[in-house]
Design a protein around this motif. Sequence first.
Motif, PDB file in Angstrom:
ATOM      1  N   ASP A   1      75.919 105.436  15.337  1.00 26.67           N
ATOM      2  CA  ASP A   1      76.392 106.239  16.461  1.00 26.67           C
ATOM      3  C   ASP A   1      75.232 106.540  17.403  1.00 26.67           C
ATOM      4  OD1 ASP A   1      79.107 106.493  15.548  1.00 26.67           O
ATOM      5  OD2 ASP A   1      78.365 107.877  14.033  1.00 26.67           O
ATOM      6  N   VAL A   2      74.054 106.753  16.777  1.00 21.54           N
ATOM      7  CA  VAL A   2      72.817 106.964  17.528  1.00 21.54           C
ATOM      8  C   VAL A   2      71.751 106.050  16.932  1.00 21.54           C
ATOM      9  CG1 VAL A   2      71.006 108.596  18.151  1.00 21.54           C
ATOM     10  CG2 VAL A   2      73.364 109.378  18.054  1.00 21.54           C
ATOM     11  N   LEU A   3      71.048 105.351  17.795  1.00 26.89           N
ATOM     12  CA  LEU A   3      69.985 104.448  17.350  1.00 26.89           C
ATOM     13  C   LEU A   3      68.648 104.962  17.858  1.00 26.89           C
ATOM     14  CD1 LEU A   3      68.970 101.728  16.144  1.00 26.89           C
ATOM     15  CD2 LEU A   3      69.453 100.687  18.374  1.00 26.89           C
ATOM     16  N   VAL A   4      67.648 104.967  16.987  1.00 23.63           N
ATOM     17  CA  VAL A   4      66.286 105.368  17.376  1.00 23.63           C
ATOM     18  C   VAL A   4      65.353 104.199  17.100  1.00 23.63           C
ATOM     19  CG1 VAL A   4      64.416 107.010  17.098  1.00 23.63           C
ATOM     20  CG2 VAL A   4      66.774 107.766  16.773  1.00 23.63           C
ATOM     21  N   LEU A   5      64.701 103.718  18.132  1.00 27.83           N
ATOM     22  CA  LEU A   5      63.696 102.671  17.971  1.00 27.83           C
ATOM     23  C   LEU A   5      62.341 103.337  17.730  1.00 27.83           C
ATOM     24  CD1 LEU A   5      64.721 100.233  20.860  1.00 27.83           C
ATOM     25  CD2 LEU A   5      65.357 100.132  18.439  1.00 27.83           C
ATOM     26  N   ALA A   6      61.779 103.087  16.564  1.00 24.62           N
ATOM     27  CA  ALA A   6      60.452 103.607  16.213  1.00 24.62           C
ATOM     28  C   ALA A   6      59.634 102.452  15.664  1.00 24.62           C
ATOM     29  CB  ALA A   6      60.576 104.731  15.189  1.00 24.62           C
ATOM     30  N   THR A   7      59.633 101.359  16.434  1.00 23.21           N
ATOM     31  CA  THR A   7      59.041 100.106  15.969  1.00 23.21           C
ATOM     32  C   THR A   7      57.529 100.061  16.123  1.00 23.21           C
ATOM     33  OG1 THR A   7      59.679  99.211  18.132  1.00 23.21           O
ATOM     34  CG2 THR A   7      61.112  98.710  16.278  1.00 23.21           C
ATOM     35  N   GLY A   8      56.953 101.088  16.741  1.00 27.74           N
ATOM     36  CA  GLY A   8      55.499 101.189  16.792  1.00 27.74           C
ATOM     37  C   GLY A   8      54.867 100.154  17.693  1.00 27.74           C
ATOM     38  N   SER A   9      53.706  99.682  17.293  1.00 34.05           N
ATOM     39  CA  SER A   9      52.945  98.743  18.104  1.00 34.05           C
ATOM     40  C   SER A   9      52.361  97.661  17.222  1.00 34.05           C
ATOM     41  CB  SER A   9      51.821  99.473  18.846  1.00 34.05           C
ATOM     42  OG  SER A   9      50.918 100.034  17.915  1.00 34.05           O
ATOM     43  N   ALA A  10      51.858  96.639  17.857  1.00 32.44           N
ATOM     44  CA  ALA A  10      51.182  95.548  17.147  1.00 32.44           C
ATOM     45  C   ALA A  10      49.749  95.472  17.649  1.00 32.44           C
ATOM     46  CB  ALA A  10      51.899  94.224  17.410  1.00 32.44           C
ATOM     47  N   PRO A  11      48.821  95.132  16.782  1.00 35.49           N
ATOM     48  CA  PRO A  11      47.432  95.014  17.236  1.00 35.49           C
ATOM     49  C   PRO A  11      47.287  93.847  18.213  1.00 35.49           C
ATOM     50  CG  PRO A  11      47.670  94.225  14.979  1.00 35.49           C
ATOM     51  CD  PRO A  11      48.975  94.844  15.338  1.00 35.49           C
ATOM     52  N   PHE A  12      46.469  94.060  19.216  1.00 31.60           N
ATOM     53  CA  PHE A  12      46.201  92.996  20.181  1.00 31.60           C
ATOM     54  C   PHE A  12      45.068  92.122  19.659  1.00 31.60           C
ATOM     55  CE2 PHE A  12      43.537  91.575  23.812  1.00 31.60           C
ATOM     56  CZ  PHE A  12      44.415  90.619  24.311  1.00 31.60           C
ATOM     57  N   VAL A  13      45.354  90.846  19.510  1.00 30.80           N
ATOM     58  CA  VAL A  13      44.339  89.878  19.094  1.00 30.80           C
ATOM     59  C   VAL A  13      44.079  88.954  20.274  1.00 30.80           C
ATOM     60  CG1 VAL A  13      43.758  88.009  17.514  1.00 30.80           C
ATOM     61  CG2 VAL A  13      45.074  89.973  16.693  1.00 30.80           C
ATOM     62  N   PRO A  14      42.876  88.936  20.799  1.00 28.42           N
ATOM     63  CA  PRO A  14      42.592  88.100  21.971  1.00 28.42           C
ATOM     64  C   PRO A  14      42.961  86.637  21.702  1.00 28.42           C
ATOM     65  CG  PRO A  14      40.745  89.553  21.494  1.00 28.42           C
ATOM     66  CD  PRO A  14      41.688  89.668  20.346  1.00 28.42           C
ATOM     67  N   PRO A  15      43.591  85.993  22.659  1.00 30.02           N
ATOM     68  CA  PRO A  15      44.018  84.599  22.463  1.00 30.02           C
ATOM     69  C   PRO A  15      42.841  83.628  22.606  1.00 30.02           C
ATOM     70  CG  PRO A  15      44.618  85.322  24.669  1.00 30.02           C
ATOM     71  CD  PRO A  15      44.017  86.523  23.972  1.00 30.02           C
ATOM     72  N   VAL A  16      41.930  83.688  21.646  1.00 36.61           N
ATOM     73  CA  VAL A  16      40.751  82.824  21.699  1.00 36.61           C
ATOM     74  C   VAL A  16      40.827  81.832  20.547  1.00 36.61           C
ATOM     75  CG1 VAL A  16      39.335  84.589  22.791  1.00 36.61           C
ATOM     76  CG2 VAL A  16      39.396  84.440  20.294  1.00 36.61           C
ATOM     77  N   PRO A  17      40.211  80.669  20.704  1.00 36.04           N
ATOM     78  CA  PRO A  17      40.217  79.669  19.625  1.00 36.04           C
ATOM     79  C   PRO A  17      39.650  80.259  18.331  1.00 36.04           C
ATOM     80  CG  PRO A  17      39.357  78.714  21.655  1.00 36.04           C
ATOM     81  CD  PRO A  17      39.496  80.170  21.906  1.00 36.04           C
ATOM     82  N   GLY A  18      40.354  80.024  17.222  1.00 37.51           N
ATOM     83  CA  GLY A  18      39.874  80.457  15.909  1.00 37.51           C
ATOM     84  C   GLY A  18      40.286  81.844  15.495  1.00 37.51           C
ATOM     85  N   SER A  19      41.020  82.566  16.360  1.00 39.98           N
ATOM     86  CA  SER A  19      41.385  83.942  15.993  1.00 39.98           C
ATOM     87  C   SER A  19      42.379  83.992  14.837  1.00 39.98           C
ATOM     88  CB  SER A  19      41.973  84.666  17.207  1.00 39.98           C
ATOM     89  OG  SER A  19      43.145  84.016  17.666  1.00 39.98           O
ATOM     90  N   ASP A  20      42.979  82.844  14.506  1.00 40.76           N
ATOM     91  CA  ASP A  20      43.928  82.789  13.389  1.00 40.76           C
ATOM     92  C   ASP A  20      43.334  82.135  12.148  1.00 40.76           C
ATOM     93  OD1 ASP A  20      43.689  80.298  14.485  1.00 40.76           O
ATOM     94  OD2 ASP A  20      45.845  79.843  14.498  1.00 40.76           O
ATOM     95  N   LEU A  21      42.021  81.932  12.124  1.00 39.19           N
ATOM     96  CA  LEU A  21      41.377  81.324  10.959  1.00 39.19           C
ATOM     97  C   LEU A  21      41.446  82.247   9.746  1.00 39.19           C
ATOM     98  CD1 LEU A  21      38.076  79.865  12.501  1.00 39.19           C
ATOM     99  CD2 LEU A  21      39.951  78.537  11.491  1.00 39.19           C
ATOM    100  N   PRO A  22      41.428  81.686   8.538  1.00 41.87           N
ATOM    101  CA  PRO A  22      41.247  82.539   7.356  1.00 41.87           C
ATOM    102  C   PRO A  22      39.949  83.330   7.477  1.00 41.87           C
ATOM    103  CG  PRO A  22      41.860  80.307   6.704  1.00 41.87           C
ATOM    104  CD  PRO A  22      41.585  80.251   8.182  1.00 41.87           C
TER     105      PRO A  22
END
Length: 837
Positions: free
Chosen positions: A113-134
């Motif tokens: 009947d009532v919806l509350v979005l409390a989805t928060g935020s996501a960390p910003f990861v700069p879109p640079v090469p290798g930012s997804d490496l182990p």
Amino acid sequence: MRPERRTTGEAVPSTGRRVVVVGYGPTAHRLVEALAAGGFAGTVTVLGEEPRPAYDRVALTSYLAGRTVEDLTYPVPGGAAVTVTVTVGARVVDVDRENRTVVTAAGEAVPYDVLVLATGSAPFVPPVPGSDLPGCFAYRTIDDLDAIREAARDGGPGVVVGGGLLGLEAADALRRLGLTTHVVEMSDRLLPRQVDEGGGAVLRNHIEALGLTVHTGAGVAAVEPGQDGRAARLVKPDGEAIDARVVVFSAGIRPRDELARRCGLAVGERGGVVVDAAMRTSDPRVYAVGECALAGGMVYGLVGPCFTQAEVAADRILGGTATFEGADLSAKLKLLGVEVAQFGATAGALDVTYMDPVAGIYKRLFVSDDARTLLGGICVGDAAPYDTLRPFVGRDLPGTPSDLLFAGAGGDRVDLPDDAQVCSCNNVTRGRVRAAVAEHGLTDVQGVKECTRAGTTCGSCVPMLKRILAESGVEVGKALCEHFAYSRAELFDIVQVRGITTFSRLIAEHGTGRGCDICKPVVASILASLGNGHILDGEQAALQDTNDHFLANIQKNGTYSVVPRVPGGEITPERLIVIGEVARDFGLYTKITGGQRIDLLGARVEQLPRIWKRLVDAGFESGHAYGKALRTVKSCVGSTWCRYGVQDSVGLAIALELRYRGLRAPHKLKSAVSGCARECAEARSKDFGIIATERGWNLYVGGNGGFTPRHADLLAADLPADELVRLIDRFLMFYIRTADRLQRTSAWLENLDGGLDYLREVIVEDSLGICADLDAQMERHVADYADEWRATLEDPERLRRFVSFVNAPGTPDPSIAFETEREQIKPTLIPLEAVSR
């Protein structure tokens, strides 16, 4: 992952409304709490994406320092009229606003009947090469921290990208995990949102003095892998490479508004779900709160404003009229041991600045052009002015700016207005605290916390709460009793410095009258703590309370219990047999205590010496269950037997119990040693508890499993045994010196100005220069220890007191009687009517 459900509350009336909350972080938890507290009559369904319930993100870094998930997890709220169902591991992928349902990734449609979005935020990861490496991580969740800790096991260099609040916390975490740590910040200074150039320079000096390397005005061009495919180095735009086996991105956040976009709700140009002052979105049946919400054109990332938004939304759902009119973004922090505070505006027509580069202190106040109105301020290295000045932002200055820069120069005498906010995390004003003190008769900070929530989140307002208590007329006098105008700590110092060994001399020189039941046992404890001979010798015997007077714990029918010491809970079969024989021969009730000892109850006072004789001959000594002293050091079986154990918890527990046996204190002391993180000995509920790690021992202090349970706080981690013992020595002696009468370590630590950080400064960093004194004092106790039972048995004069009647030594007390229950004795009490006749 299969969702886990947790439910509280009773059946919901058919007329109840259905509230669905998407997201289960601290803001969502506060919303549900507010609904339950407001008497919401309906169902609340919470769908959380993480695999666990909401936890305290403000204290997230403490998880790497030893706090557990359970320590950080919030309890599920509930109430008499509301049912709260929490489903974790449930990601919501769509919202059908027309049919008013949300759809989970598992395909489940949940109506609302009532919806509350409390989805928060996501960390910003700069879109640079290798930012997804182990080896590259965000710093946002418990899972992130688990992964960082695992990656840090092999040591090496680490880099944190981002020099804001969370970035510096992450840097401190890497440093404590043993990594050589660099901080890379794009701005020209650290904490660019909180401090100016001067404050940033002072902060940088503090942090670099800790061994961290700071790179400001620097970005990230790439993260390059090593031969193993994992992150090996971070490359800056100027080509400089920084070796890095662990890279943590903490460069800001982005609102999680993808659900709102998908279902057609209005969002901001740079992200965030657009809400009005009631926290309603463009659909009046949908609310948004916390870091996903764009309120007044701003996304708030601090816990205080987010909690306020949650309370406004809850009030509106309950039919109220609350509004969110923006929030105070002031903050008082301690980052890497450095105090930092910012309040109000960080610019103005006029300013007054003080800087001491040698001491590492920077303070700056901003005022209006007529120098009458306070606009804001910045403090680095000394945040003392914060508590007094923050409530005056936008008001007339309570003194001259130059005076107000310094703590104690007028600040303590300033009267705050009742509408001044003293706790920004929970939006609590001075007036609300004062009203709670008056209405509920509160007498301490803990009571204020429980009643108002003030001081329960970051804790920076606790000094102000103490001040308001005093201003409200709460008697906070230090006098021990009518006979001594000194606190227990001050009496301890007087006795020690002046070499006083008797109560009569102490009261003659520093008190009045003859003493009372309050001061006599306190002085007896102080004398015993300083090694002043047997507690039943001479004048000291008359000072003891009932238990110490007979070296046994009196029970409800006038008999006594005898508790022999069993160090660490380890006992041989032969000694176990002796205890059984003593219990049988004297007809005693026998019980295993919660502290892994055997309690023998029902002993008449004249039987005590004969019982002790049998036990002492078998090698037992007093367990001090009767005294304000160390009781037990509980243990699990540890690495010797347990397949999970990583250290010998039994051996350490025995060593500690034998070291601290007989140590008199303001209150009883309990300890425990767990051989691994499974914590079977329950060390976190003890005055000092030790938990084994693969690298050594974690030391926790200030726990209490009694009337007001409190988990102990981590004082130091991964300690070798000798350093562990040294810190416990100092902790105990500092507590004995400074605690109030009958004050448990939990309350003492809670009321200690500066709390755990101050304690660490005193006993680890030796800020007061007393550590050598504390060490020597403990060594004297260990060297001078003597078993009080054995010493009593060897002295006929002491033994004379153990009779029921002085004028008839051989006559037992006729009022003591027993009956049998479960094949053991049970005291038979004299009816009150018989006493009155």
